[in-house]
Design an enzyme around this catalytic site. Structure first.
Site, PDB file in Angstrom:
ATOM      1  N   LYS A  11     -33.376 -47.823  17.640  1.00  0.00           N
ATOM      2  CA  LYS A  11     -34.735 -48.437  17.595  1.00  0.00           C
ATOM      3  C   LYS A  11     -35.371 -47.894  18.738  1.00  0.00           C
ATOM      4  CE  LYS A  11     -35.983 -52.003  19.409  1.00  0.00           C
ATOM      5  NZ  LYS A  11     -36.222 -53.252  19.991  1.00  0.00           N
ATOM      6  N   ALA A  99     -26.267 -52.336  25.378  1.00  0.00           N
ATOM      7  CA  ALA A  99     -27.348 -52.845  26.252  1.00  0.00           C
ATOM      8  C   ALA A  99     -27.928 -51.591  26.739  1.00  0.00           C
ATOM      9  CB  ALA A  99     -26.462 -53.665  27.380  1.00  0.00           C
ATOM     10  N   ALA A 100     -28.383 -51.121  25.752  1.00  0.00           N
ATOM     11  CA  ALA A 100     -29.186 -49.909  26.078  1.00  0.00           C
ATOM     12  C   ALA A 100     -30.767 -49.829  25.711  1.00  0.00           C
ATOM     13  CB  ALA A 100     -28.574 -48.427  25.362  1.00  0.00           C
ATOM     14  N   LEU A 102     -32.033 -49.869  22.775  1.00  0.00           N
ATOM     15  CA  LEU A 102     -32.005 -49.413  21.338  1.00  0.00           C
ATOM     16  C   LEU A 102     -32.032 -50.262  20.007  1.00  0.00           C
ATOM     17  CD1 LEU A 102     -30.115 -46.028  22.253  1.00  0.00           C
ATOM     18  CD2 LEU A 102     -32.303 -46.451  22.223  1.00  0.00           C
ATOM     19  N   GLY A 103     -31.822 -51.391  20.463  1.00  0.00           N
ATOM     20  CA  GLY A 103     -31.560 -52.310  19.247  1.00  0.00           C
ATOM     21  C   GLY A 103     -30.291 -52.142  18.345  1.00  0.00           C
ATOM     22  N   GLY A 104     -29.418 -51.772  19.112  1.00  0.00           N
ATOM     23  CA  GLY A 104     -27.982 -51.381  18.238  1.00  0.00           C
ATOM     24  C   GLY A 104     -27.677 -52.334  17.440  1.00  0.00           C
ATOM     25  N   SER A 106     -28.804 -55.030  16.488  1.00  0.00           N
ATOM     26  CA  SER A 106     -29.686 -55.608  15.425  1.00  0.00           C
ATOM     27  C   SER A 106     -29.592 -54.739  14.252  1.00  0.00           C
ATOM     28  CB  SER A 106     -30.916 -55.871  16.064  1.00  0.00           C
ATOM     29  OG  SER A 106     -31.009 -56.895  16.928  1.00  0.00           O
ATOM     30  N   ASP A 139     -35.479 -58.989  16.908  1.00  0.00           N
ATOM     31  CA  ASP A 139     -35.275 -57.712  16.549  1.00  0.00           C
ATOM     32  C   ASP A 139     -34.821 -57.541  14.967  1.00  0.00           C
ATOM     33  OD1 ASP A 139     -36.484 -56.595  18.713  1.00  0.00           O
ATOM     34  OD2 ASP A 139     -34.465 -55.610  19.493  1.00  0.00           O
TER      35      ASP A 139
END
Length: 292
Positions: A11, A99-100, A102-104, A106, A139
């Site tokens: 995201k 913790a990037a 990018l909504g990984g 979620s 998110d």
């Protein structure tokens, strides 16, 4: 029944306007959110109990604990449907940095919810699933939708935006985390902006959208850079590539993105960045992919 598998796409916040924290500890925001054609892979299949296995290049940094957003979402699904803890085996192939911005997590939870609905043959529409997805945070609903949208309120007031064209993009992560909570705390200590929603572009060509985005902002970028200087170096690296049109941090970092006039330009920039920064995570992609 064989395992069902889906992409949990990255995201991207094309802009992110953030207001002052409210009495409940939440920040109002306004953002245009798009999804990439790269991400994690999630597989779900029947099992005798709920089980999560994590693999992939970034799997070692993520534990399959009870706090994992996939498990939290699936337990909430079972509670909402009155079936107890779902008996499913979930495999997460973790390909996005952690913790990037990018909504990984979620997005992983959203993909797992949709797959679980199919595997368990549950009579739930997407609206009901969005309510379940809210358990993972603001998110959750947008990442369950996996399509371009204006996000307002706490990020849970969503308006689809089908006019955004596919944007040729490079994603660059310098290999350091940027914890969301710390970034928001740093933001609260400095000048706080408003969660204003700008008028849309006058047209939706790639060039017009990039021009319009150039006068928007990510209000978390300055506090994130103060906490994690590597983000500044990442922005500079992307900004130095050929044909770059716009560079910005996504979400609370540490991933930055560059927008380009063509897919060829993005692919060329990604190759140059990967060669110059072998320890970084670099991907050429298109934004505005409408996932199912």
């Amino acid at each position: 029944m064989p395992a069902l598998t889906a992409l949990a796409p990255a995201k991207i916040n094309l802009f992110l306007h953030v207001g002052a924290v409210d009495a409940d500890g939440y920040h109002p925001l306004s953002s245009l959110v798009a999804f990439a054609d790269v991400g994690d892979r999630v597989s779900v299949e029947p099992a005798d109990r709920l089980l999560l296995t994590i693999t992939g290049p970034f799997g070692a940094g993520l534990g399959a604990t009870d706090d994992n957003l996939i498990l939290r979402a699936l337990r909430q699904l079972g509670e909402a449907c009155g079936i107890g803890e779902p008996k499913l085996k979930v495999t997460l192939d973790k390909r996005l940095p952690i913790a990037a911005g990018l909504g990984g997590g979620s997005s992983d939870a959203g993909a797992a919810l949709k797959l679980a609905r199919d595997v368990l043959a549950l009579d739930l529409d997407d609206h009901a699933l969005e309510t379940v997805a809210g358990v993972v945070g603001a998110d959750g609903p947008m990442c369950l939708r996996m399509r371009t949208a204006w996000a307002e309120g706490r990020g849970d007031v969503l308006t689809d935006e089908p006019r955004l064209p596919p944007l040729p993009t490079v994603l660059f992560n310098p290999g350091v985390p940027s914890p969301t909570g710390a970034v928001y705390r740093a933001y609260d200590e400095g000048p706080v902006r408003a969660a204003d929603r700008p008028s849309p572009p006058h047209e939706w060509s790639i060039a017009a959208v990039i021009d319009w985005l150039s006068v928007q902002r990510n209000d978390l970028e300055a506090p994130a850079l103060a906490l994690t200087p590597a983000i500044g170096a990442a922005l500079s690296a992307v900004a130095a590539t050929d044909q770059i049109a716009l560079t910005r941090m996504s979400g609370s970092g540490a991933t930055v993105f560059g927008l380009y006039p063509s897919d060829d330009a993005a692919q060329s920039a990604a190759r140059a960045l990967a060669a110059a920064h072998p320890r970084a995570w670099v991907k050429a992609t298109q934004l505005s992919v409408q996932q199912r």
